[in-house]
Design an enzyme around this catalytic site. Structure first.
Site, short mmCIF file in Angstrom:
data_model
loop_
_atom_site.label_atom_id
_atom_site.label_comp_id
_atom_site.label_asym_id
_atom_site.label_seq_id
_atom_site.Cartn_x
_atom_site.Cartn_y
_atom_site.Cartn_z
N ASP A 42 0.82 -1.21 0.00
CA ASP A 42 0.00 0.00 0.00
C ASP A 42 0.85 1.26 0.00
O ASP A 42 2.07 1.21 0.16
CB ASP A 42 -0.97 0.00 1.20
CG ASP A 42 -0.28 -0.40 2.51
OD1 ASP A 42 0.96 -0.35 2.58
OD2 ASP A 42 -0.99 -0.76 3.46
N ASN A 57 -7.36 -2.49 14.36
CA ASN A 57 -8.74 -2.79 13.98
C ASN A 57 -8.83 -4.00 13.05
O ASN A 57 -9.88 -4.29 12.50
CB ASN A 57 -9.40 -1.56 13.33
CG ASN A 57 -8.72 -1.15 12.02
OD1 ASN A 57 -7.82 -1.85 11.53
ND2 ASN A 57 -9.15 -0.03 11.45
N HIS A 73 -7.03 -4.46 10.22
CA HIS A 73 -6.73 -4.25 8.80
C HIS A 73 -5.44 -4.98 8.42
O HIS A 73 -4.54 -5.17 9.22
CB HIS A 73 -6.70 -2.77 8.41
CG HIS A 73 -5.53 -1.97 8.89
ND1 HIS A 73 -5.62 -0.63 9.20
CD2 HIS A 73 -4.23 -2.30 9.11
CE1 HIS A 73 -4.44 -0.20 9.58
NE2 HIS A 73 -3.57 -1.19 9.53
N GLU A 76 -9.45 -1.89 5.37
CA GLU A 76 -10.06 -1.56 6.65
C GLU A 76 -11.34 -2.38 6.86
O GLU A 76 -11.97 -2.82 5.90
CB GLU A 76 -10.44 -0.06 6.67
CG GLU A 76 -9.25 0.90 6.52
CD GLU A 76 -8.50 1.14 7.83
OE1 GLU A 76 -8.36 0.21 8.64
OE2 GLU A 76 -8.04 2.28 8.01
P1 PGA Z 1 2.48 -1.07 12.80
O1 PGA Z 1 1.31 -1.12 11.71
O2 PGA Z 1 3.50 -2.08 12.36
O3 PGA Z 1 3.01 0.33 12.71
O4 PGA Z 1 1.86 -1.42 14.11
C1 PGA Z 1 0.70 -2.33 11.46
C2 PGA Z 1 -0.36 -2.15 10.41
O5 PGA Z 1 -1.13 -1.16 10.49
O6 PGA Z 1 -0.46 -3.00 9.52
#
Ligand code: PGA
Length: 247
Positions: free
Chosen positions: A68, A137, A139, A144
């Protein structure tokens, strides 16, 4: 099938995840890697770079696709995922630009850019190993929670909780982009193997929901339960809710 690799520390889990990436690259004539960003992967990539230097792993035959990118950020913005990848992996490994693919968040027509990215993925034929972090959450990539999920690359509206979680990387919370381009759930699930990496007590609840809860688009990571080869790399704190699965 889901295989759990749980370590006392995030450093040990990062080493194990990096070793799997290195093995994949060494085992295949033309490896295709699906790459992730976020705080979780900083240590994993540092370890991979160290391994590459000490063990002479040849990345010149590899192709990479990132999950992404933020919409609306110039490629060279310090918080773009392009910049993150150049800093943490592409630069230190000396990868050539033509080996490395990310959606372009600054493309004038995001829908065209998503179609271009899907065409590149189709041309590559498959992803041999897809790396994934997990959002609080649920994702994966920037897919999302929603009543429905998309299969291919698409533009998403970032949830307030995602923008809050990522605000720590920006000068002010308002600077966090509101949209992103993300590979879809279909592309992620088509990968031959998936490595999901999660660290810290703040990921314990969502990791348990993803791996042991119902399969639902309310927790996109729960769809990983339908995949045949998922390896989960977690530290003990993130794995704390997985009781039934670890016995
Ligand atoms: P993070 O993000 O490694 O900064 O916790 C994880 C994600 O949102 O996939």
């Amino acid at each position: 099938m889901m295989k759990l690799h749980i370590y006392d520390t995030r450093e040990a889990a990062s080493e194990a995840a990096a070793a799997l990436i290195a093995e994949t690259v060494q085992a295949l004539p033309a490896p295709v890697l699906g790459l992730a960003t976020g705080g979780t992967f900083v240590g994993v990539y540092a370890e991979l770079v160290r391994l590459a230097r000490t063990s002479g792993i040849d990345f010149s035959r590899a192709t990479t696709f990132n999950l992404d990118e933020y919409a609306g950020l110039p490629r060279l913005h310090p918080q773009s995922y392009y910049s993150y990848m150049v800093t943490h992996l592409f630069g230190p490994l000396g990868l050539r630009p033509e080996q490395c693919h990310l959606p372009d968040g600054s493309a004038p027509d995001p829908a065209d850019e998503c179609a271009r990215y899907d065409a590149l993925l189709a041309q590559a034929g498959r992803i041999d190993l897809q790396l994934l972090g997990i959002g609080h959450n649920g994702h994966i990539g920037f897919n999302e929670p929603d009543h429905a999920l998309r299969s291919g690359t698409h533009v998403v509206e970032l949830k307030p909780e995602t923008r809050e979680a990522n605000a720590r990387f920006f000068a002010s919370p308002e600077e966090v982009p509101t949209q992103a381009l993300t590979m879809g759930i279909g592309s992620i699930l088509q990968a031959r193997a998936i490595a999901l990496v999660a660290f810290g007590a703040d990921k314990a609840d969502i990791l348990a929901r993803a791996l042991a809860g119902p399969i639902t688009t309310d927790c996109p990571a729960s769809l990983l339960q339908t995949h045949g080869d998922v390896r989960v790399f977690a530290d003990a704190a993130a794995a704390a809710g997985l009781g039934a699965l670890t016995r």
